[in-house]
Design a protein around this motif. Structure first.
Motif, PDB file in Angstrom:
ATOM      1  N   ALA A  22     -59.725   8.100  -8.135  1.00  0.00           N
ATOM      2  CA  ALA A  22     -59.815   6.782  -8.759  1.00  0.00           C
ATOM      3  C   ALA A  22     -58.613   6.520  -9.656  1.00  0.00           C
ATOM      4  O   ALA A  22     -58.066   5.408  -9.675  1.00  0.00           O
ATOM      5  N   PHE A  23     -58.179   7.544 -10.372  1.00  0.00           N
ATOM      6  CA  PHE A  23     -56.997   7.374 -11.214  1.00  0.00           C
ATOM      7  C   PHE A  23     -55.742   7.168 -10.374  1.00  0.00           C
ATOM      8  O   PHE A  23     -54.949   6.260 -10.628  1.00  0.00           O
ATOM      9  N   VAL A  24     -55.565   7.990  -9.348  1.00  0.00           N
ATOM     10  CA  VAL A  24     -54.366   7.896  -8.510  1.00  0.00           C
ATOM     11  C   VAL A  24     -54.277   6.527  -7.845  1.00  0.00           C
ATOM     12  O   VAL A  24     -53.185   5.958  -7.713  1.00  0.00           O
ATOM     13  N   ALA A  25     -55.408   5.959  -7.456  1.00  0.00           N
ATOM     14  CA  ALA A  25     -55.408   4.650  -6.807  1.00  0.00           C
ATOM     15  C   ALA A  25     -54.881   3.558  -7.729  1.00  0.00           C
ATOM     16  O   ALA A  25     -54.361   2.529  -7.259  1.00  0.00           O
ATOM     17  N   GLN A  26     -54.974   3.766  -9.042  1.00  0.00           N
ATOM     18  CA  GLN A  26     -54.501   2.782 -10.006  1.00  0.00           C
ATOM     19  C   GLN A  26     -53.067   3.032 -10.462  1.00  0.00           C
ATOM     20  O   GLN A  26     -52.476   2.191 -11.138  1.00  0.00           O
ATOM     21  N   GLU A  27     -52.525   4.193 -10.128  1.00  0.00           N
ATOM     22  CA  GLU A  27     -51.209   4.584 -10.617  1.00  0.00           C
ATOM     23  C   GLU A  27     -50.098   4.003  -9.742  1.00  0.00           C
ATOM     24  O   GLU A  27     -50.330   3.543  -8.622  1.00  0.00           O
ATOM     25  N   ARG A  28     -48.886   4.085 -10.240  1.00  0.00           N
ATOM     26  CA  ARG A  28     -47.726   3.610  -9.485  1.00  0.00           C
ATOM     27  C   ARG A  28     -47.479   4.549  -8.306  1.00  0.00           C
ATOM     28  O   ARG A  28     -47.864   5.725  -8.312  1.00  0.00           O
ATOM     29  N   PRO A  29     -46.807   4.046  -7.251  1.00  0.00           N
ATOM     30  CA  PRO A  29     -46.703   4.817  -5.998  1.00  0.00           C
ATOM     31  C   PRO A  29     -45.962   6.144  -6.111  1.00  0.00           C
ATOM     32  O   PRO A  29     -46.145   7.007  -5.264  1.00  0.00           O
ATOM     33  N   ASP A  30     -45.145   6.321  -7.148  1.00  0.00           N
ATOM     34  CA  ASP A  30     -44.384   7.565  -7.253  1.00  0.00           C
ATOM     35  C   ASP A  30     -45.062   8.597  -8.154  1.00  0.00           C
ATOM     36  O   ASP A  30     -44.439   9.581  -8.551  1.00  0.00           O
ATOM     37  N   TYR A  31     -46.329   8.405  -8.461  1.00  0.00           N
ATOM     38  CA  TYR A  31     -47.049   9.362  -9.300  1.00  0.00           C
ATOM     39  C   TYR A  31     -47.040  10.748  -8.662  1.00  0.00           C
ATOM     40  O   TYR A  31     -47.259  10.901  -7.454  1.00  0.00           O
ATOM     41  N   GLU A  32     -46.791  11.768  -9.494  1.00  0.00           N
ATOM     42  CA  GLU A  32     -46.967  13.171  -9.109  1.00  0.00           C
ATOM     43  C   GLU A  32     -47.779  13.849 -10.192  1.00  0.00           C
ATOM     44  O   GLU A  32     -47.475  13.711 -11.380  1.00  0.00           O
ATOM     45  N   GLY A  33     -48.798  14.579  -9.789  1.00  0.00           N
ATOM     46  CA  GLY A  33     -49.595  15.288 -10.771  1.00  0.00           C
ATOM     47  C   GLY A  33     -50.428  16.383 -10.136  1.00  0.00           C
ATOM     48  O   GLY A  33     -50.617  16.416  -8.915  1.00  0.00           O
ATOM     49  N   GLN A  34     -50.929  17.265 -10.970  1.00  0.00           N
ATOM     50  CA  GLN A  34     -51.734  18.403 -10.522  1.00  0.00           C
ATOM     51  C   GLN A  34     -52.902  18.600 -11.482  1.00  0.00           C
ATOM     52  O   GLN A  34     -52.763  18.414 -12.701  1.00  0.00           O
ATOM     53  N   LEU A  35     -54.039  18.994 -10.939  1.00  0.00           N
ATOM     54  CA  LEU A  35     -55.232  19.278 -11.712  1.00  0.00           C
ATOM     55  C   LEU A  35     -55.824  20.593 -11.224  1.00  0.00           C
ATOM     56  O   LEU A  35     -55.999  20.788 -10.012  1.00  0.00           O
ATOM     57  N   CYS A  36     -56.109  21.497 -12.150  1.00  0.00           N
ATOM     58  CA  CYS A  36     -56.690  22.788 -11.781  1.00  0.00           C
ATOM     59  C   CYS A  36     -57.701  23.198 -12.840  1.00  0.00           C
ATOM     60  O   CYS A  36     -57.523  22.894 -14.026  1.00  0.00           O
ATOM     61  N   ALA A  37     -58.763  23.845 -12.403  1.00  0.00           N
ATOM     62  CA  ALA A  37     -59.759  24.341 -13.355  1.00  0.00           C
ATOM     63  C   ALA A  37     -60.413  25.603 -12.824  1.00  0.00           C
ATOM     64  O   ALA A  37     -60.597  25.770 -11.612  1.00  0.00           O
ATOM     65  N   HIS A  38     -60.756  26.488 -13.748  1.00  0.00           N
ATOM     66  CA  HIS A  38     -61.535  27.689 -13.465  1.00  0.00           C
ATOM     67  C   HIS A  38     -62.827  27.621 -14.273  1.00  0.00           C
ATOM     68  O   HIS A  38     -62.848  27.053 -15.381  1.00  0.00           O
ATOM     69  N   VAL A  39     -63.876  28.209 -13.759  1.00  0.00           N
ATOM     70  CA  VAL A  39     -65.103  28.407 -14.521  1.00  0.00           C
ATOM     71  C   VAL A  39     -65.475  29.878 -14.416  1.00  0.00           C
ATOM     72  O   VAL A  39     -65.645  30.407 -13.313  1.00  0.00           O
ATOM     73  N   HIS A  40     -65.508  30.527 -15.576  1.00  0.00           N
ATOM     74  CA  HIS A  40     -65.766  31.970 -15.647  1.00  0.00           C
ATOM     75  C   HIS A  40     -64.838  32.733 -14.695  1.00  0.00           C
ATOM     76  O   HIS A  40     -65.255  33.676 -14.017  1.00  0.00           O
ATOM     77  N   GLY A  41     -63.576  32.324 -14.673  1.00  0.00           N
ATOM     78  CA  GLY A  41     -62.560  33.023 -13.902  1.00  0.00           C
ATOM     79  C   GLY A  41     -62.445  32.606 -12.447  1.00  0.00           C
ATOM     80  O   GLY A  41     -61.516  33.034 -11.763  1.00  0.00           O
ATOM     81  N   ARG A  42     -63.362  31.786 -11.948  1.00  0.00           N
ATOM     82  CA  ARG A  42     -63.320  31.349 -10.546  1.00  0.00           C
ATOM     83  C   ARG A  42     -62.672  29.977 -10.470  1.00  0.00           C
ATOM     84  O   ARG A  42     -63.089  29.047 -11.166  1.00  0.00           O
ATOM     85  N   ARG A  43     -61.657  29.847  -9.625  1.00  0.00           N
ATOM     86  CA  ARG A  43     -61.002  28.553  -9.481  1.00  0.00           C
ATOM     87  C   ARG A  43     -61.936  27.597  -8.741  1.00  0.00           C
ATOM     88  O   ARG A  43     -62.369  27.880  -7.625  1.00  0.00           O
ATOM     89  N   VAL A  44     -62.229  26.461  -9.382  1.00  0.00           N
ATOM     90  CA  VAL A  44     -63.183  25.510  -8.815  1.00  0.00           C
ATOM     91  C   VAL A  44     -62.558  24.156  -8.506  1.00  0.00           C
ATOM     92  O   VAL A  44     -63.139  23.362  -7.760  1.00  0.00           O
ATOM     93  N   VAL A  45     -61.400  23.870  -9.065  1.00  0.00           N
ATOM     94  CA  VAL A  45     -60.676  22.628  -8.795  1.00  0.00           C
ATOM     95  C   VAL A  45     -59.209  22.973  -8.623  1.00  0.00           C
ATOM     96  O   VAL A  45     -58.633  23.686  -9.447  1.00  0.00           O
ATOM     97  N   ASP A  46     -58.614  22.468  -7.551  1.00  0.00           N
ATOM     98  CA  ASP A  46     -57.196  22.710  -7.278  1.00  0.00           C
ATOM     99  C   ASP A  46     -56.681  21.515  -6.477  1.00  0.00           C
ATOM    100  O   ASP A  46     -56.743  21.488  -5.255  1.00  0.00           O
ATOM    101  N   LEU A  47     -56.186  20.487  -7.186  1.00  0.00           N
ATOM    102  CA  LEU A  47     -55.812  19.211  -6.579  1.00  0.00           C
ATOM    103  C   LEU A  47     -54.397  18.830  -6.992  1.00  0.00           C
ATOM    104  O   LEU A  47     -53.961  19.141  -8.100  1.00  0.00           O
ATOM    105  N   TRP A  48     -53.718  18.130  -6.092  1.00  0.00           N
ATOM    106  CA  TRP A  48     -52.390  17.640  -6.442  1.00  0.00           C
ATOM    107  C   TRP A  48     -52.030  16.430  -5.597  1.00  0.00           C
ATOM    108  O   TRP A  48     -52.561  16.226  -4.508  1.00  0.00           O
ATOM    109  N   VAL A  49     -51.096  15.659  -6.141  1.00  0.00           N
ATOM    110  CA  VAL A  49     -50.551  14.484  -5.468  1.00  0.00           C
ATOM    111  C   VAL A  49     -49.046  14.524  -5.620  1.00  0.00           C
ATOM    112  O   VAL A  49     -48.533  14.716  -6.728  1.00  0.00           O
ATOM    113  N   GLY A  50     -48.322  14.356  -4.516  1.00  0.00           N
ATOM    114  CA  GLY A  50     -46.872  14.398  -4.560  1.00  0.00           C
ATOM    115  C   GLY A  50     -46.364  15.828  -4.640  1.00  0.00           C
ATOM    116  O   GLY A  50     -47.019  16.715  -5.197  1.00  0.00           O
ATOM    117  N   ALA A  51     -45.185  16.086  -4.080  1.00  0.00           N
ATOM    118  CA  ALA A  51     -44.610  17.438  -4.058  1.00  0.00           C
ATOM    119  C   ALA A  51     -45.659  18.407  -3.522  1.00  0.00           C
ATOM    120  O   ALA A  51     -46.254  18.165  -2.473  1.00  0.00           O
TER     121      ALA A  51
END
Length: 381
Positions: A22-51
């Protein structure tokens, strides 16, 4: 045209992808970003846009989290003591009324040593040793220990000099040997030349006319505490993006602002700090984590002129940013928009970074909904 979102989320964390999309859809076309999260040491989110997921970005003050994990480890070892005077380790520091300052107060932004009357050159800002040497002779801008204000560009140089005096090694070397290399983290305090092709140069975010008007109305004259702390009172201060885009800064990794990382590196550091990761126990024992997560400075920040809360070397993330997080959540945001923290009570370790500097600086606004989505899923288990 909305950019494609890459990566994966674990079952139960689909809301994180939805919020990111939802955020990326509102951003400018050249947006690059990464999101990562662990819970109790286990990687549960690993997302990126661009590059790609391995791209590295300047993370500015999120570097302070890595720097002060090193200090926490040395306190845990007994090499450093929080209530020792800084002069015990660094005798030359004691002039101009700084002799009674403790390491604890230094970490809590209570030293009053936010910068220099004459300012720093760009070359000096890339070199923690040079910054520390010049600050040793500077008179504090308030009586040490009586108030607090964000030591934006210098706190890592000051604590780093304590580390060097106590161990004979730079903070950056201790970070490499004890944290980054053992976990193969994409979080560098000193980016090797061979890794340079992975770095994505920081792009400026230009404010809207309304945002520019708000900036122009701020009382940031040439001799305020804010201008001294952010070194904008010098004749040619440069721009925010100049720091990360400087090879000298990336190569030396100044401990206040010079880190280069991916979201995986940011989240991985906080996961290693607080949880079992890769078969290794948490880097910090519960007592050390509780001590460094305890709020030490809260209220009116003399530099930033607003309410802030600092633990020891870390921001008190729940009070400063996301009040729904657990007590004792610690981390550090970065002026380019990055955010990274650990919430020990939920087991969450979070990392976000982006290429284009977020307005008006500090943690990018989109973090609020991303953090809430990941945290809510973590609590559900």
């Amino acid at each position: 045209m909305t950019q494609e979102i890459h990566g994966t989320v674990a079952a139960g964390f689909e809301a994180a992808r939805e919020q990111f999309a939802a955020f990326v859809a509102q951003e400018r076309p050249d947006y690059e970003g990464q999101l990562c999260a662990h819970v109790h040491g286990r990687r549960v989110v690993d997302l990126w846009v661009g590059a790609d997921a391995g791209s590295l970005y300047g993370v500015y003050s999120s570097t302070k989290g890595a720097a002060h994990l090193v200090v926490a480890l040395l306190v845990q070892d007994g090499t450093l003591e929080l209530d020792r005077k800084v002069t015990y380790y660094w005798p030359e520091f004691g002039g101009e009324g700084k002799g009674s300052l403790t390491l604890r107060d230094l970490l809590a932004h209570r030293a009053g040593l936010i910068g220099l009357d004459a300012g720093f050159s760009r070359e000096e800002l890339a070199d923690d040793r040079a910054v520390a040497e010049r600050l040793a002779d500077q008179k504090p801008f308030w009586r040490p220990g009586t108030a607090f204000g964000y030591h934006a560009l210098v706190v890592g140089a000051l604590t780093g000099e304590v580390v060097r005096r106590a161990t004979g090694r730079t903070l950056q070397d201790v970070w490499e040997d004890r944290v980054r290399a053992p976990y193969a983290l994409d979080f560098h305090l000193g980016l090797p030349e061979a890794e340079e092709p992975r770095f994505r140069s920081v792009q400026p975010m230009r404010p809207t006319p309304e945002q520019q008007a708000a900036l122009d109305a701020r009382p940031d004259g040439p001799h305020t505490l804010a201008s001294i702390a952010f070194n904008t009172h010098v004749p040619d201060p440069g721009t925010l993006e100049d720091l990360a885009n400087s090879r000298a800064v990336r190569a030396r990794g100044p401990a206040s602002v010079g880190g280069v990382a991916s979201a995986r590196g940011l989240a991985g550091m906080y996961a290693a700090m607080t949880s079992e990761l890769d078969g290794r126990p948490p880097l910090l024992k519960p007592d050390t984590l509780a001590e460094f997560g305890q709020i030490h400075s809260t209220g009116y920040d003399l530099v930033q002129r607003t309410h802030k809360s600092f633990a020891l070397g870390f921001q008190a993330t729940a009070d400063m940013w996301y009040p729904f997080l657990g007590a004792g959540a610690v981390g550090h945001s970065g002026a380019g928009g990055s955010q990274a923290f650990a919430d020990p009570r939920s087991g969450l370790a979070y990392g976000y970074t982006r290429r284009r500097v977020a307005f008006p600086g500090g943690a990018a606004p989109e973090n609020a909904r991303l953090v809430r989505a990941v945290h809510t899923a973590a609590l559900r288990g």
